[in-house]
Design a protein around this motif. Structure first.
Motif, PDB file in Angstrom:
ATOM      1  N   ASN A   1       0.823  -1.203   0.000  1.00 49.20           N
ATOM      2  CA  ASN A   1       0.000   0.000   0.000  1.00 49.20           C
ATOM      3  C   ASN A   1       0.853   1.247   0.000  1.00 49.20           C
ATOM      4  O   ASN A   1       0.575   2.205  -0.695  1.00 49.20           O
ATOM      5  N   HIS A   2       1.892   1.207   0.793  1.00 47.19           N
ATOM      6  CA  HIS A   2       2.668   2.413   1.019  1.00 47.19           C
ATOM      7  C   HIS A   2       3.426   2.835  -0.234  1.00 47.19           C
ATOM      8  O   HIS A   2       3.427   3.994  -0.624  1.00 47.19           O
ATOM      9  N   VAL A   3       4.084   1.875  -0.857  1.00 46.41           N
ATOM     10  CA  VAL A   3       4.873   2.190  -2.045  1.00 46.41           C
ATOM     11  C   VAL A   3       3.995   2.090  -3.305  1.00 46.41           C
ATOM     12  O   VAL A   3       4.398   2.473  -4.382  1.00 46.41           O
ATOM     13  N   HIS A   4       2.784   1.595  -3.137  1.00 42.18           N
ATOM     14  CA  HIS A   4       1.839   1.489  -4.246  1.00 42.18           C
ATOM     15  C   HIS A   4       2.277   0.532  -5.340  1.00 42.18           C
ATOM     16  O   HIS A   4       2.487   0.919  -6.482  1.00 42.18           O
TER      17      HIS A   4
ATOM     18  N   GLY B   1      -2.354   2.749  -9.349  1.00 44.50           N
ATOM     19  CA  GLY B   1      -3.347   3.356  -8.463  1.00 44.50           C
ATOM     20  C   GLY B   1      -4.587   3.777  -9.235  1.00 44.50           C
ATOM     21  O   GLY B   1      -4.596   3.824 -10.463  1.00 44.50           O
ATOM     22  N   VAL B   2      -5.639   4.076  -8.491  1.00 44.82           N
ATOM     23  CA  VAL B   2      -6.865   4.593  -9.093  1.00 44.82           C
ATOM     24  C   VAL B   2      -6.612   6.033  -9.524  1.00 44.82           C
ATOM     25  O   VAL B   2      -6.031   6.804  -8.782  1.00 44.82           O
ATOM     26  N   ASP B   3      -7.054   6.376 -10.725  1.00 39.87           N
ATOM     27  CA  ASP B   3      -7.010   7.789 -11.104  1.00 39.87           C
ATOM     28  C   ASP B   3      -8.080   8.506 -10.279  1.00 39.87           C
ATOM     29  O   ASP B   3      -9.154   7.974 -10.067  1.00 39.87           O
ATOM     30  N   PRO B   4      -7.806   9.722  -9.843  1.00 44.90           N
ATOM     31  CA  PRO B   4      -8.703  10.335  -8.863  1.00 44.90           C
ATOM     32  C   PRO B   4     -10.056  10.762  -9.418  1.00 44.90           C
ATOM     33  O   PRO B   4     -11.013  10.864  -8.683  1.00 44.90           O
ATOM     34  N   TYR B   5     -10.114  11.044 -10.708  1.00 42.86           N
ATOM     35  CA  TYR B   5     -11.350  11.628 -11.246  1.00 42.86           C
ATOM     36  C   TYR B   5     -12.330  10.545 -11.704  1.00 42.86           C
ATOM     37  O   TYR B   5     -11.948   9.408 -11.943  1.00 42.86           O
TER      38      TYR B   5
ATOM     39  N   MET C   1       5.863   2.365 -11.927  1.00 39.24           N
ATOM     40  CA  MET C   1       7.128   1.733 -12.306  1.00 39.24           C
ATOM     41  C   MET C   1       8.237   2.141 -11.352  1.00 39.24           C
ATOM     42  O   MET C   1       9.076   1.327 -10.968  1.00 39.24           O
ATOM     43  N   ALA C   2       8.243   3.419 -10.974  1.00 42.31           N
ATOM     44  CA  ALA C   2       9.273   3.867 -10.035  1.00 42.31           C
ATOM     45  C   ALA C   2       9.144   3.102  -8.729  1.00 42.31           C
ATOM     46  O   ALA C   2      10.136   2.650  -8.142  1.00 42.31           O
TER      47      ALA C   2
ATOM     48  N   ALA D   1      -7.285  -1.815   2.872  1.00 37.45           N
ATOM     49  CA  ALA D   1      -7.393  -2.011   1.440  1.00 37.45           C
ATOM     50  C   ALA D   1      -7.160  -0.732   0.663  1.00 37.45           C
ATOM     51  O   ALA D   1      -7.855  -0.431  -0.277  1.00 37.45           O
ATOM     52  N   ALA D   2      -6.160   0.036   1.084  1.00 35.64           N
ATOM     53  CA  ALA D   2      -5.925   1.309   0.412  1.00 35.64           C
ATOM     54  C   ALA D   2      -5.720   1.104  -1.076  1.00 35.64           C
ATOM     55  O   ALA D   2      -6.206   1.863  -1.894  1.00 35.64           O
ATOM     56  N   VAL D   3      -4.992   0.078  -1.445  1.00 34.44           N
ATOM     57  CA  VAL D   3      -5.016  -0.372  -2.837  1.00 34.44           C
ATOM     58  C   VAL D   3      -5.539  -1.798  -2.789  1.00 34.44           C
ATOM     59  O   VAL D   3      -4.774  -2.738  -2.803  1.00 34.44           O
ATOM     60  N   ALA D   4      -6.824  -1.917  -2.692  1.00 34.42           N
ATOM     61  CA  ALA D   4      -7.429  -3.211  -2.398  1.00 34.42           C
ATOM     62  C   ALA D   4      -7.510  -4.077  -3.629  1.00 34.42           C
ATOM     63  O   ALA D   4      -8.211  -3.736  -4.572  1.00 34.42           O
ATOM     64  N   HIS D   5      -6.801  -5.174  -3.632  1.00 32.61           N
ATOM     65  CA  HIS D   5      -6.937  -6.092  -4.765  1.00 32.61           C
ATOM     66  C   HIS D   5      -6.936  -7.518  -4.275  1.00 32.61           C
ATOM     67  O   HIS D   5      -6.376  -7.793  -3.251  1.00 32.61           O
TER      68      HIS D   5
END
Ligand SMILES: Cc1cc2nc3c(=O)[nH]c(=O)nc-3n(C[C@H](O)[C@H](O)[C@H](O)COP(=O)(O)OP(=O)(O)OC[C@H]3O[C@@H](n4cnc5c(N)ncnc54)[C@H](O)[C@@H]3O)c2cc1C
Ligand SMILES: NC(=O)c1ccc[n+]([C@@H]2O[C@H](COP(=O)([O-])OP(=O)(O)OC[C@H]3O[C@@H](n4cnc5c(N)ncnc54)[C@H](O)[C@@H]3O)[C@@H](O)[C@H]2O)c1
Ligand SMILES: Cc1cc2nc3c(=O)[nH]c(=O)nc-3n(C[C@H](O)[C@H](O)[C@H](O)COP(=O)(O)O)c2cc1C
Ligand SMILES: [Zn+2]
Lengths: 904, 405, 201, 82
Positions: B267-270, B286-290, B306-307, B401-405
């Motif tokens: 989650n932290h490094v995404h 990540g999810v695009d915000p819009y 990628m980074a 689940a900040a980046v919940a998959h």
């Protein structure tokens, strides 16, 4: 020169031999060669066998669409057909599967962000004409082409002068060779990959002159080495002066192969026959080539083991050859156009998908627009370039004069999607090893959509993304489904990147130290010099503890805690967010934001405040200082500094623009030092000569502006997050380090975030984000006292929702392990005594904070427990896999509940 | 030579024309719609069912997800339904007679800050008490489980530990959908493609059927399973739901020899990444915000991704991205799904799975079939009713689940 | 009493790289001003500063050694010589009078870097997405934007070009590392010939 | 990467902005007067159209102003500035 290198011609430098190795063998090529052309020059056409079926494979193309000739160079999987030869190149043939090795990459990657009026993608005749027409108007023009040299297909054309555009004369025109447009995004944002640089171009107008890709033909054993695209054969002969074969049969569905035949003959290569699918190819072409043209026919198979030795035309005819050059028609390279959300339509005349409409500010020209005659490509490019410049505000929109070129013919194509033969040997996608039989199986299974067939067969999912096999697959599907045309089937979706892009290039410079900014306080160097162990809080590095020689973290924290409770200690609190809130309505604004009231806070005083989101859940907390009638200074948690400022701005600008209040972030204007402990008053007295630090003169929750003994202006506040007598000294950031040193010289023990956490937990003060998780209200924390009953504020209405008003919500309580040596892990779950520990075990809550306390001489914890306040005095269990810790529920305050210590 | 995938069945489904009416109509032929159809037949004997799909079957998020399957959710309600799903996954390849490459290779969720550690430990403890397999690993154990992760303390966000769910893993997304589809079809359920629902036939607050691009279709009960498009459909019925649709992107590398043995999420490094059976690295961004329905996102999201990936996996530097794409995920305020009745009689919703509904596919089908068959929620989906937004009884999985998959 | 000297995280940085110079401008005074640009206070402020406030977005008005940078429709930053801040704060507060607005001394809130030389734009172009071409940006233009992963206030001072890159002190070391790394990269893309350079170089 | 027109600073890359969702959703005049359902509607329910959408953005990395615009959520075209 080898037998395969033609004696003259080509754009290679015959005076510059280049040594390289391929599959461990040494070879020599020439400067200007690709690895593929150099291999052909050395008689090597066969490359690694196919991925799944192990079939022999050869070089098929001369460009980015190569499915077979992949090589591993320095751990990177690349097509040999685009790999420029250089001295010492060492390549290993691979069949579509890379191998990552752990060698660290020393290559530096970077990025560029540029803007232009006109971006031209593709430097063939159409693109050159467009760039010239745009560039000469003075418009900021960028021309990007993936190849090493400009010219596009003209590089494979004999005798064409490529210098005519004179682009170097336009100061605002930038030519980027070896630069591939890989992604086309919204609002004309085009990403270009140029070796180790990733360009991000925002263009007012774009001209796409990306050319066309020749298609192979599908027949049995069409994957045999020696079957090559006709345009590739031409490029090898004319551009690289190498002969991929000596005795060639051409198979075509269109006019373009005839020019290939002429060029081969001119180079002294035998052309045995042309097999044309059309019953009546243009007579002029047939007469001109002067070789046998087998009309209305198609190749149905090949012979040979590791190399084509003959081709079959129907059951009866076989022609010996060592190279079969095929042209199954052309696909306009609509990739960029499609990525730009352009729609394609199927054009019967040329049997291809061509650009139709597009919502972005672009035009497609040349072969990419299905304009296949050179003169027309030039004219179309020039007109589009001039138009684009004009629309961007430059020039009159008229196209310049163009060099004269010979007329070409482009009569109707006659596609051949399927021929007789063993369908398990009729390859559609060489990289995926998929055949007509696979597609037949897919449609037989009930699949009607090209997307399903793609996923069932994996056609078009390799490195080349179906650039060659994609449309033939659609043709086959159309025939199998009895569709009226491939247009009815449609294409799959074109997606970035157009050609593969390395992870490292996309990451650019954001790696290692530069991956994400490290934020440092003014005192950072001191912390480093004094052995601090850091923790990451957002982007900040904060000292976690300062171990002394021989100390582990626990010992250090206990020592630091003892110093703060019994002597003198100091902490760097600079990372807390700080916002100046100014204006006549500042008090009213804060009243609306915070759960408690601020309008009546006395000037010179401080008050702790809490912020909730509209859903009533705790969002942030901090101390607010009233600086003047119309000026407040609010502080926030480290992690939420930016979020709180944004929150204030949002409410003020969008909900209450009538409130006369403005915000300024001063987080980094101030460095903050907390000086803590019973010894703090005495230690600071000489440092703060102008202040009377006595409790009577300088009351708790007040502040003073003063000058330190060294002349540094400071703001000193009597706030305490530890429960001890404490002073918080704020000085301008540039005085942070010297002030820190000044305090340190009094003998104060520096402490880190962990000690800060222990001290505040002993007092039952919460940390937002640790003791809360977005599901906790102030009431859940037992902080009803901070929730005003007299005013509205953001979140208040939510407290009366049925669930938020429930009495059995998780509430903050204290926990004392029955064994005072047992440390509950933070995150331990709590269950009632007596419940069987067989899952699912009903859980009452969890431990949010847990420490060893020097002051208490034991462990203790904070927890959120369902109906917790009613459980005070009861025992709960924390099952931890192989053991269970029993703890007693207590009030969430363990140390000095009467608050007697804060005045010293 | 590359890993050869199992052959698909000779036959998958008929392509019937829609009938005038059905007992149940499911709108949306993604994984959830197809699984629902299957369980209507299997568990409730209801086969007079149509699945209406506006495009090609399972061409929405089902075709686009990074295929991570796990059940280590924080809250009891979530753990119950996701663990139900995981148990179903374990039986499904055999039950559906389809090798969809379900691989329980283990999922690591990395912790990079003390806060991550607390949350990870909290989740491990909660999981264990809920009967979900979970372990806490220290950095050395992380390295042992996934040797290519850089655990050196010098990196920008060092690995401080990880949660491991050994039974978690991946499966081949479209094979899963086809497995459900084939079996549903075998039960006589009509899978109708190129059939977009464009309106509802109603009598006051009672829904009687749907209007489609292939004509009107009547039904006793109608279940929406349209993921990112649910708001649009609900809007046709005059309903507003607490959903926002966002682009979520993913990408793949070229095929690579095996380098990455498990699934890693941070989650932290995404970052979240696995290596599929064919050999491509599959990564989500990540999810695009819009809000968006465009099935594509912004390139900087990929660049960041990628980074971040190279921080954790320096060995990936020379891998290439060969394809990026996007899906449309329907996100709720508490990052948990909505499954159950609506204010309109006969109309039900199953939506809001956001970035993480693939793993739930079987359980989602199970409980939704129950709901559609009986008109009542199954105990597992009772807490996921629409009312929770009114009462405030949210099931907030943001933390876990900040980046919940 | 002598006041303790101030310290910056960059410690008077001054480095030269091919075509660029990067140095710290030590401790200029900076005052953040927020007020209604059409109110009467705006006139008083203009008088006390000696020039009108820039109202065209992203522009700067220079008067003597004071530079007033537009930050937003109701926000400006007045940058002046070291020591100027108290004077400016007093003058502005006075000019503001009872009108709503705010005046805050933020001199220590940003570190000011000066990037100058022929390649200065080239360096910025590697991490800043706004258009810095002379046709779009130039002397007396400023912008709050992102440079690499830091928020910056960018101000082009002269044609040379010279830029001021103003950044929060906590980000300063990161940004300097980034700028120096970017300055190390040879100029790319100047390849006008159409015939590229040797790939092995 | 959307190009967003800030009414003050002009066109800037999306990365400089913060997205604020649906525009024109006012904070209720008197929250206490609302039923739980109405309050839930304010808290959690926003339009989510496919097509034109009036939405809020904040130029976070720039002038920090909030503003509204209309964008098509299916094509990402920014239609009008409002
Ligand atoms: C990039 C990405 C990565 C992801 N990674 C993971 C992961 O690793 N693990 C995980 O568990 N989850 C993941 N997810 C989430 C997961 O994919 C979804 O939650 C899940 O697929 C949603 O359910 P579904 O399969 O039914 O949706 P979909 O497949 O989207 O099905 C909905 C269907 O409804 C159809 N439809 C819409 N409107 C209409 C209409 N009017 N008429 C008829 N039909 C209509 C659509 O065409 C579509 O086929 C990811 C999602 C994305 C986009
Ligand atoms: N007779 C025929 O049937 C036929 C068919 C096709 C083409 N042609 C001939 O081909 C020529 C077409 O000229 P043109 O200028 O349209 O195309 P071109 O193929 O000559 O040039 C296109 C250029 O764009 C480059 N390119 C493509 N995609 C790119 C990307 N994404 N990024 C960077 N570079 C990219 C290619 O490498 C190439 O250099 C004419 O000479 C025409 O006669 C003839
Ligand atoms: C798990 C997974 C693996 C994939 N592997 C590949 C692959 O190896 N090659 C490829 O071209 N695409 C691959 N894709 C992407 C698909 O080609 C496609 O982009 C995706 O299904 C979205 O559909 P669309 O791009 O047609 O909109 C993969 C997708 C997923 C979800
Ligand atoms: Zn702006």
């Amino acid at each position: 020169m080898t037998a395969h290198r033609l004696p003259n011609g080509g754009r290679v430098d015959r005076a510059a031999p280049v040594r390289f190795t391929y599959d461990g063998k040494r070879y020599t090529g020439l400067r200007g060669d690709t690895l593929a052309s150099a291999l052909i020059a050395n008689g090597v056409l066969e490359v690694a066998p196919s991925s799944y079926r192990g079939r022999p494979r050869g070089i098929v193309t001369a460009g980015v669409d190569e499915p077979n000739a992949l090589v591993l160079v320095d751990g990177s999987l690349l097509p040999a057909t685009t790999l420029e030869l250089h001295d010492g190149l060492s390549a290993t043939g691979r069949s579509g599967v890379g191998r990552l090795t752990d060698s660290t990459d020393s290559v530096r990657h970077d990025k560029r962000y540029v803007h232009c009026d006109v971006l031209v993608v593709g430097g063939g005749p159409a693109g050159l004409a467009a760039a010239q027409a745009a560039g000469r108007t003075g418009a900021r023009t960028i021309l990007a082409d993936e190849r090493t040299e400009l010219g596009g297909t003209l590089l494979a054309t004999k005798g064409f002068d490529l210098s005519w555009p004179g682009l170097a004369e336009f100061p605002e025109t930038r030519v980027l060779s070896r630069t591939t447009a890989v992604g086309y995004y919204d609002q004309n944002y085009v990403v270009l990959a140029q070796r180790n640089t990733l360009w991000h171009v925002r263009a007012k107008r774009v001209v796409l002159a990306t050319g066309a890709h020749e298609r192979p033909l599908v027949f049995a054993d069409n994957d045999r080495p020696g079957v090559m695209l006709a345009s590739a054969v031409r490029e090898y002969v004319n551009r690289y002066a190498v002969a991929p074969g000596q005795n060639v049969v051409l198979a075509t569905t269109n006019d373009s192969a005839y020019q290939v035949a002429l060029d081969l003959i001119a180079a002294g290569i035998t052309v045995s026959a042309i097999v044309d699918s059309r019953p009546e190819p243009p007579a002029a072409l047939v007469n001109q080539v002067g070789v046998e043209v087998i009309t209305g026919s198609a190749v149905t198979g090949t012979e040979g083991r590791h190399r084509v030795s003959a081709v079959h035309i129907g059951p009866d005819r076989s022609i010996p050859c060592d190279l079969l050059a095929v042209s199954g028609g052309w696909n306009p390279a609509v990739h960029m156009f499609s990525q730009a959300q352009g729609r394609v339509r199927y054009e019967e005349r040329i049997a291809a998908f061509v650009p139709d409409t597009c919502p972005q500010d672009l035009e497609v020209v040349g072969a990419a627009n299905a304009t296949y005659e050179l003169a027309a490509c030039l004219a179309e490019g020039a007109a589009a370039g001039a138009r684009a410049a004009h629309l961007a505000g430059f020039g009159g929109g008229t196209a310049p004069e163009l060099p004269p070129v010979p007329a070409e013919s482009d009569s109707a194509h006659r596609p051949v999607w399927m021929v007789e033969g063993d369908e398990t040997l009729q390859f559609i996608d060489l990289q995926r090893d998929s055949t007509v039989a696979d597609i037949r199986r897919a449609t037989g299974a009930g699949l009607r959509s090209v997307e399903h067939v793609k996923r069932y067969t994996t056609v078009g999912t390799g490195l080349d993304q179906g650039r060659t096999g994609g449309v033939p697959a659609i043709g086959v599907i159309a025939e199998l489904l009895g569709a009226s045309s491939p247009g009815e089937v449609g294409t799959t979706t074109y997606r970035p990147p157009y050609t593969p892009v390395s992870f490292a290039l996309l990451a650019g410079r954001d790696r290692g130290e530069l991956h994400d900014p490290i934020r440092r306080t003014a005192m950072h160097s001191w912390h480093v010099a004094h052995g601090a162990v850091f923790e990451d809080v957002g982007q900040w590095k904060r000292p976690h503890h300062y171990p002394r020689a021989g100390e582990d973290a626990q010992a250090a924290v206990l020592r630091e805690c003892t110093a703060a409770r019994t002597g003198l200690a100091m902490m760097d609190a600079s990372t807390l967010g700080k916002i100046e809130v100014q204006g006549p309505d500042a008090g009213e604004f804060l009243n609306r934001m915070y759960t408690n009231a601020f309008a009546k806070l006395a000037i010179g005083s401080c008050r702790y405040g809490m912020l909730c989101r509209a859903d009533g859940m705790v969002f942030d907390d901090g101390v607010v200082l009233r600086l003047a009638e119309d000026r407040y200074l609010t502080t926030t948690t480290t992690g939420n500094a930016a979020a709180v400022l944004d929150w204030f701005e949002e409410w003020q600008q969008t909900e209450w623009p009538e409130l006369r209040v403005r915000f300024t972030s001063v987080t980094e204007q101030w460095a903050t030092i907390a000086v803590v402990g019973p010894g703090s008053r005495a230690a600071l007295t000489p440092l703060l000569p102008d202040l009377d630090l006595s409790a009577a003169a300088f009351g708790f929750m007040t502040f003073r502006d003063t000058v330190l003994c060294n002349g540094v202006p400071a703001r000193v506040a009597r706030v305490s997050f530890s429960g001890e007598l404490a002073f918080e000294i704020n000085v301008a950031t540039w005085h942070g380090l010297s002030t820190w040193e000044l305090v340190a010289n009094t003998g104060a023990t520096p402490y880190g975030t962990e000690t800060m956490h222990v001290l505040r937990a002993e007092k039952g003060f919460v940390i937002v984000g640790q003791d809360t998780d977005g599901t906790v209200t102030p009431q859940d924390l037992g902080m009803d006292w901070i929730v005003s009953k007299r005013k509205d504020f953001v979140g208040r209405r939510s407290f009366s929702r049925p669930d938020t008003a429930r009495p059995d919500r998780r509430q903050l309580v204290g926990l004392l392990p029955v064994d005072p040596d047992d440390l509950l892990p933070e995150g331990a779950q709590l269950v009632a005594g007596g419940v069987p520990l067989t899952p699912p075990v009903p859980m009452l809550g969890h431990v949010t904070s847990s420490y060893r306390s020097a002051a208490l001489g034991r462990t203790f914890a904070l927890a959120l427990v369902a109906g917790g306040r009613d459980l005070i005095g009861r025992e709960l269990l924390a099952p931890l896999g192989n053991r269970v810790i029993t703890a007693t529920v207590t009030e969430p305050i363990f140390y000095d509940p009467e608050g007697t210590r804060r005045d010293g | 030579m590359s890993a050869v995938l199992p052959e698909h069945p000779e036959f998958l489904w008929r392509n019937p024309d829609p009938r005038r009416s059905y007992e149940v109509v499911i709108v949306g032929g993604g994984g959830h719609g197809l699984a629902t159809a299957y369980y209507l037949a299997r568990n409730h004997g209801i086969t007079n069912v149509a699945v209406l799909e506006r495009g090609w079957l399972a061409g929405g998020n089902m075709a686009r997800n990074t295929t991570i399957i796990r059940s280590n959710y924080l809250w009891d309600e979530s753990a119950a339904i996701y663990e139900h799903a995981l148990k179903q996954w374990e039986a499904l390849p055999e039950e559906l007679d389809y090798d969809f490459l379900f691989s329980q290779r283990g999922v690591l969720n990395l912790a990079h800050t003390p806060q991550d550690v607390r949350e990870g430990v909290r989740r491990v403890n909660a999981n264990q008490l809920n009967g979900v397999d979970a372990e806490w690993l220290n950095p050395d154990q992380v390295k042992e489980f996934c040797p290519i992760v850089d655990i050196s303390p010098g990196v920008r966000y060092p690995v401080l530990g990880a949660t491991l769910q050994p039974r978690a893993g991946i499966a081949k997304h479209d094979h899963v959908a086809w497995a459900f589809a084939r079996t549903a079809d075998e039960h006589g359920i009509d899978l109708i493609q190129d059939c977009e629902v464009t309106g509802f036939l109603r009598d006051g607050d009672k829904i009687l059927g749907v209007q489609t691009t292939r004509g009107p279709i009547m039904a006793d009960r109608i279940g929406l399973a349209a993921a990112g498009h649910t708001s649009v459909l609900a809007g046709l019925a005059g309903l507003r739901l607490p959903l926002q649709s966002h682009p979520l992107q993913a990408l793949v590398s070229e095929l690579l020899e095996p380098v990455h043995p498990c699934v890693v999420m941070s989650n932290h490094v995404h970052v979240y990444v696995s290596q599929a059976h064919k050999g491509e690295l599959v990564m989500g961004a990540g999810v695009d915000p819009y809000n968006s329905y465009a099935q594509r996102g912004s390139v900087h999201v990929i660049e960041r991704q990628m980074a971040a990936a190279l921080e954790l996996f320096p060995i990936f530097a020379r891998a290439h991205v060969i394809r990026t794409w996007g899906g449309i995920v329907d996100v709720t305020p508490d990052a948990s799904p909505i499954i159950g009745a609506t204010p309109l009689a006969n109309l039900f919703v199953n939506c809001g799975w956001g970035t993480g509904g693939f793993k739930a596919t079987p359980a989602s089908g199970w409980v939704y079939a129950h709901t559609l068959a009986t008109g009542r929620a199954h105990p597992l989906n009772e807490p996921f009713a629409l009312e929770r937004f009114t009462t405030g009884a949210l099931i907030d999985e943001h933390g876990a689940a900040a980046v919940a998959h | 009493m002598t006041v303790e000297p101030r310290r910056s995280p960059l410690d008077g940085l001054d480095v030269h790289r091919e075509g660029v110079r990067l140095r710290e401008l030590p401790f200029p005074s900076q005052v953040d001003l927020r007020l209604d640009p059409v109110g009467t206070a705006a006139n008083r402020v203009a008088q006390s500063l000696g020039t009108p406030l820039p109202v065209v977005p992203n522009t700067v008005v220079v008067s003597g050694d004071r530079h007033t940078l537009w930050l937003g429709p109701d926000e400006w930053l007045v940058v002046g010589p070291d020591g100027d801040a108290p004077v400016v704060v007093r003058a502005l507060r006075e000019a503001l009078g009872t009108e709503p607005g705010s005046v805050v001394d933020v001199s220590a809130n940003r570190v000011v870097l000066e990037l100058s030389g022929a390649r200065a734009r080239d360096v910025l172009e590697q991490g800043c997405s706004i258009d810095l071409h002379p046709r779009a940006f130039g002397p007396e233009r400023c912008a709050q934007t992102l440079l690499a992963r830091a928020n910056v206030l960018l101000y082009q001072v002269n044609e040379m070009p010279t830029y001021w890159v103003m950044v929060r002190p906590s980000f300063a070391e990161y940004l300097v590392s980034w700028l120096l790394d970017a300055a190390r990269c040879p100029r790319v893309g100047a390849d006008r010939s159409g015939r590229g350079t040797d790939p092995s170089s | 990467m959307l190009l967003i027109p800030c009414p003050w600073c002009g066109d800037r890359d999306e990365t400089e902005f913060h997205y604020g969702g649906q525009a024109h959703v006012a904070y209720p005049q008197s929250p206490d007067a609302l039923s739980d359902a109405q309050w839930a509607e304010y808290l959690f329910v926003r339009d989510n159209p496919k097509g034109e959408f009036a939405e809020r953005w904040c130029h976070n990395a720039g002038c920090r102003r909030w503003f509204n615009l209309v964008r098509d959520t299916a094509t990402h075209q920014i239609v009008v500035q409002r």
